[in-house]
Design an enzyme around this catalytic site. Structure first.
Site, PDB file in Angstrom:
ATOM      1  N   ASP A 198     -36.510   1.948  25.273  1.00 56.66           N
ATOM      2  CA  ASP A 198     -35.459   1.262  24.527  1.00 56.66           C
ATOM      3  C   ASP A 198     -36.093   0.400  23.433  1.00 56.66           C
ATOM      4  OD1 ASP A 198     -32.261   0.409  25.316  1.00 56.66           O
ATOM      5  OD2 ASP A 198     -33.360  -0.889  23.928  1.00 56.66           O
ATOM      6  N   ASN A 207     -23.383   2.069  30.424  1.00 60.85           N
ATOM      7  CA  ASN A 207     -22.346   1.254  29.794  1.00 60.85           C
ATOM      8  C   ASN A 207     -21.300   2.189  29.197  1.00 60.85           C
ATOM      9  OD1 ASN A 207     -23.537  -1.270  30.342  1.00 60.85           O
ATOM     10  ND2 ASN A 207     -24.933  -1.035  28.619  1.00 60.85           N
ATOM     11  N   VAL A 228     -23.976   2.915  21.567  1.00 59.80           N
ATOM     12  CA  VAL A 228     -24.310   4.236  21.029  1.00 59.80           C
ATOM     13  C   VAL A 228     -23.464   5.280  21.769  1.00 59.80           C
ATOM     14  CG1 VAL A 228     -26.143   5.923  20.611  1.00 59.80           C
ATOM     15  CG2 VAL A 228     -26.677   3.467  20.541  1.00 59.80           C
ATOM     16  N   HIS A 275     -25.996   7.682  27.928  1.00 61.55           N
ATOM     17  CA  HIS A 275     -27.371   7.274  28.227  1.00 61.55           C
ATOM     18  C   HIS A 275     -27.393   6.429  29.476  1.00 61.55           C
ATOM     19  CE1 HIS A 275     -25.562   4.466  25.326  1.00 61.55           C
ATOM     20  NE2 HIS A 275     -26.242   3.499  25.931  1.00 61.55           N
ATOM     21  N   HIS A 303     -29.591   3.612  31.325  1.00 61.60           N
ATOM     22  CA  HIS A 303     -30.683   2.644  31.204  1.00 61.60           C
ATOM     23  C   HIS A 303     -31.476   2.640  32.514  1.00 61.60           C
ATOM     24  CE1 HIS A 303     -28.985   0.364  27.644  1.00 61.60           C
ATOM     25  NE2 HIS A 303     -27.876   0.909  28.096  1.00 61.60           N
TER      26      HIS A 303
END
Ligand code: DGP
Length: 114
Positions: A30, A87, A96, A100, A102
């Site tokens: 990240d 998220n 974004v 994805h 994390h």
């Protein structure tokens, strides 16, 4: 529709520190780490967010999670623990619109999350 940042990373149009890649997923560090280790793992298929994944994505999502655990192991996070976060949408702080996960570790995490 224009490409997202993550599609451009997949296409190598933008640089990233890649830690894992196969035909289905890509994992990279990240740009704004929130923990000593902070990696994103994404499907190469441009699913915007988990709420928009379809039944046909079941195997891909299973693969993504298994590879998230493998990447965490490779980075030595399994010894002390790590957190996986998706998220989804405005209230979760999604920035974004390309799915994805994390992978966060290397420090003690708080709960409940902020
Ligand atoms: P989220 O808020 O869940 O949508 O997280 C998006 C994450 O993407 C955020 O932690 C920062 C990261 N990010 C945004 N742009 C870039 C980029 O160009 N390169 C990399 N490596 N990470 C990025």
């Amino acid at each position: 529709m224009s490409k997202t940042i993550f599609e451009r990373i997949i296409a190598r149009e933008l640089p990233a520190t890649i830690v894992y890649e196969d035909e289905l997923v890509l994992a990279f560090r990240d740009i704004n780490p929130q923990a000593p280790t902070h990696v994103l793992i994404i499907p190469k298929k441009p699913i915007p967010r988990i709420a928009e994944a379809q039944a046909e994505d079941q195997a891909l999502l299973g693969h993504l999670l298994l590879k998230a655990a493998e990447v965490a192991r490779q980075l030595g996070l399994d010894r002390t623990g790590f957190r996986l976060v998706f998220n989804n949408g405005r209230d979760a702080g999604e920035a974004v619109p390309h799915l994805h996960c994390h992978i966060l570790g290397g420090r003690r995490m708080g709960w409940p999350p902020g």
